[in-house]
Design an enzyme around this catalytic site. Structure first.
Site, PDB file in Angstrom:
ATOM      1  CG  ASN A  17     -62.959  21.437  45.221  1.00  0.00           C
ATOM      2  OD1 ASN A  17     -63.782  20.529  45.200  1.00  0.00           O
ATOM      3  ND2 ASN A  17     -61.934  21.478  44.360  1.00  0.00           N
ATOM      4  CE1 TYR A  67     -59.955  12.845  50.198  1.00  0.00           C
ATOM      5  CE2 TYR A  67     -61.394  10.988  50.693  1.00  0.00           C
ATOM      6  CZ  TYR A  67     -61.196  12.241  50.130  1.00  0.00           C
ATOM      7  OH  TYR A  67     -62.248  12.887  49.503  1.00  0.00           O
ATOM      8  CE  LYS A 109     -61.417  15.939  51.642  1.00  0.00           C
ATOM      9  NZ  LYS A 109     -61.968  17.211  51.142  1.00  0.00           N
ATOM     10  CB  THR A 142     -62.742  13.724  39.625  1.00  0.00           C
ATOM     11  OG1 THR A 142     -62.524  13.017  40.868  1.00  0.00           O
ATOM     12  CG2 THR A 142     -64.082  14.424  39.684  1.00  0.00           C
TER      13      THR A 142
HETATM   14  N1  LIG Z   1     -64.367  12.590  43.410  1.00  0.00           N
HETATM   15  C1  LIG Z   1     -64.997  12.029  44.424  1.00  0.00           C
HETATM   16  O1  LIG Z   1     -65.556  10.926  44.291  1.00  0.00           O
HETATM   17  C2  LIG Z   1     -65.085  12.718  45.763  1.00  0.00           C
HETATM   18  C3  LIG Z   1     -65.885  12.109  46.753  1.00  0.00           C
HETATM   19  C4  LIG Z   1     -66.001  12.744  47.994  1.00  0.00           C
HETATM   20  C5  LIG Z   1     -65.350  13.958  48.213  1.00  0.00           C
HETATM   21  N2  LIG Z   1     -64.578  14.518  47.216  1.00  0.00           N
HETATM   22  C6  LIG Z   1     -63.934  15.801  47.511  1.00  0.00           C
HETATM   23  O2  LIG Z   1     -64.250  16.736  46.495  1.00  0.00           O
HETATM   24  C7  LIG Z   1     -63.152  17.649  46.317  1.00  0.00           C
HETATM   25  C8  LIG Z   1     -62.746  17.674  44.856  1.00  0.00           C
HETATM   26  O3  LIG Z   1     -62.368  16.353  44.481  1.00  0.00           O
HETATM   27  P1  LIG Z   1     -62.098  15.940  42.963  1.00  0.00           P
HETATM   28  O4  LIG Z   1     -62.594  14.566  42.813  1.00  0.00           O
HETATM   29  O5  LIG Z   1     -62.533  17.013  42.053  1.00  0.00           O
HETATM   30  O6  LIG Z   1     -60.493  15.863  42.989  1.00  0.00           O
HETATM   31  P2  LIG Z   1     -59.411  16.164  41.856  1.00  0.00           P
HETATM   32  O7  LIG Z   1     -59.997  15.978  40.504  1.00  0.00           O
HETATM   33  O8  LIG Z   1     -58.205  15.390  42.252  1.00  0.00           O
HETATM   34  O9  LIG Z   1     -59.137  17.734  42.048  1.00  0.00           O
HETATM   35  C9  LIG Z   1     -58.559  18.199  43.233  1.00  0.00           C
HETATM   36  C10 LIG Z   1     -58.230  19.657  43.059  1.00  0.00           C
HETATM   37  O10 LIG Z   1     -57.528  20.086  44.236  1.00  0.00           O
HETATM   38  C11 LIG Z   1     -56.329  20.708  43.833  1.00  0.00           C
HETATM   39  N3  LIG Z   1     -55.295  20.639  44.861  1.00  0.00           N
HETATM   40  C12 LIG Z   1     -54.754  19.550  45.447  1.00  0.00           C
HETATM   41  N4  LIG Z   1     -53.799  19.915  46.302  1.00  0.00           N
HETATM   42  C13 LIG Z   1     -53.735  21.277  46.257  1.00  0.00           C
HETATM   43  C14 LIG Z   1     -52.944  22.244  46.901  1.00  0.00           C
HETATM   44  N5  LIG Z   1     -51.988  21.894  47.785  1.00  0.00           N
HETATM   45  N6  LIG Z   1     -53.154  23.556  46.630  1.00  0.00           N
HETATM   46  C15 LIG Z   1     -54.098  23.929  45.745  1.00  0.00           C
HETATM   47  N7  LIG Z   1     -54.867  23.056  45.069  1.00  0.00           N
HETATM   48  C16 LIG Z   1     -54.683  21.737  45.338  1.00  0.00           C
HETATM   49  C17 LIG Z   1     -55.926  19.973  42.562  1.00  0.00           C
HETATM   50  O11 LIG Z   1     -54.942  20.706  41.856  1.00  0.00           O
HETATM   51  P3  LIG Z   1     -53.959  19.976  40.778  1.00  0.00           P
HETATM   52  O12 LIG Z   1     -54.764  19.814  39.514  1.00  0.00           O
HETATM   53  O13 LIG Z   1     -52.847  20.938  40.655  1.00  0.00           O
HETATM   54  O14 LIG Z   1     -53.567  18.661  41.382  1.00  0.00           O
HETATM   55  C18 LIG Z   1     -57.282  19.923  41.877  1.00  0.00           C
HETATM   56  O15 LIG Z   1     -57.583  21.179  41.306  1.00  0.00           O
HETATM   57  C19 LIG Z   1     -62.052  17.170  47.262  1.00  0.00           C
HETATM   58  O16 LIG Z   1     -62.111  17.911  48.446  1.00  0.00           O
HETATM   59  C20 LIG Z   1     -62.426  15.721  47.525  1.00  0.00           C
HETATM   60  O17 LIG Z   1     -61.921  15.262  48.743  1.00  0.00           O
HETATM   61  C21 LIG Z   1     -64.438  13.934  46.010  1.00  0.00           C
END
Ligand SMILES: NC(=O)c1ccc[n+]([C@@H]2O[C@H](COP(=O)([O-])OP(=O)(O)OC[C@H]3O[C@@H](n4cnc5c(N)ncnc54)[C@H](OP(=O)(O)O)[C@@H]3O)[C@@H](O)[C@H]2O)c1
Length: 242
Positions: A88, A165, A169, A200
């Protein structure tokens, strides 16, 4: 001895990752809350434990070979196997932008986390996944990685110009397909989950979907039956085009 299934979610200290951990916990998994910041991960794990889930923090910085190796060694010593890996953790790097403008270092950092880190974690945990009776791997994807959607001028996705990004991806999608092929005879299913635009830190707090709604498709893919498909990307509405 812990007889629960064991699931690791990377980047589970917040956002969709924490929700995936929560939903897997509700299904009876022991959830390893991957977090590059051990303290913030411990806070998230404590929150899940307070809700009645079996959750433990696992310090894990996906871009650090040492951290990845240490995390795999910890899981091997504690459980001897891994039933579910949810990749994730991901970033949209600061300064991400269109092809004509994005700096090489920005592009590199997106690939470092979203592709190379994802592969490093998967490689390190594969021996433990092979020891589980029916392991599942789920990679978080996005419609911004879809050639079909980004390539459609009428789609909102074609207006989002974060090359680092989107392209990293898209590369992670290829990792999903190739790992599914590699593991086709093992019973390990590998799929990608598009959570949709969720509120988020990454998705923006005005996004239409909740993290819990976004987490659901990943949880479904983490709990597929043995005859279910492998090597595809799914959103709530079903299978998506690459
Ligand atoms: N939100 C959306 O609309 C959306 C849409 C499509 C896909 N996604 C995908 O869903 C997933 C979660 O997204 P989210 O929205 O929950 O993002 P988020 O709130 O920014 O959370 C991302 C998580 O990844 C961790 N992370 C980033 N770099 C890292 C690293 N080098 N090592 C370990 N952990 C790391 C962050 O840790 P820190 O807290 O330390 O930064 C955080 O726990 C991602 O893969 C994203 O691409 C999200």
């Amino acid at each position: 001895m812990n007889t629960n299934k064991i699931a690791l979610v990377t980047g589970a200290n917040k956002g969709i990752g924490k929700e995936i951990a929560r939903q897997l916990g509700a299904l009876g998994f022991t959830v390893l809350v991957g977090s590059r910041d051990a303290e913030r991960g411990a806070v998230a794990a404590k929150e899940l434990v307070a809700e009645g889930h079996d959750a433990v923090v696992l310090p894990l910085e996906v871009t650090s070979a040492e951290s990845v190796a240490a995390a795999a060694a910890t899981v091997e010593a504690a459980y001897g196997r891994l039933d579910v890996l949810v990749n994730n953790a991901a970033i949209i790097p600061a300064g991400d932008g269109p092809v004509s403008e994005v700096a090489s270092d920005v592009l590199r950092s997106a690939f470092e986390t979203n592709v190379i880190g994802l592969v490093a974690v998967t490689r390190a945990f594969l021996p433990l996944l092979r020891k589980a009776p029916a392991a599942r791997v789920v990679n978080l994807s996005t419609s911004l990685a879809s050639f079909a959607q980004v390539g459609d001028p009428d789609s909102r996705m074609s207006t989002v110009t974060t090359l680092g990004y989107n392209s990293s991806k898209a590369a992670a999608n290829m990792v999903t397909v190739m790992l599914a092929n590699e593991l086709r005879d093992t019973g390990i299913l590998v799929n990608a989950a598009d959570p949709g635009n969720c509120a988020t830190d990454m998705g923006g707090w005005n996004a239409p979907r909740t993290p819990a709604e976004g987490a659901a498709v990943a949880v479904t893919l983490a709990t597929l039956d043995k005859n279910d498909p492998t090597g595809h990307v799914y959103a709530e509405e079903g299978r998506l085009p690459w």
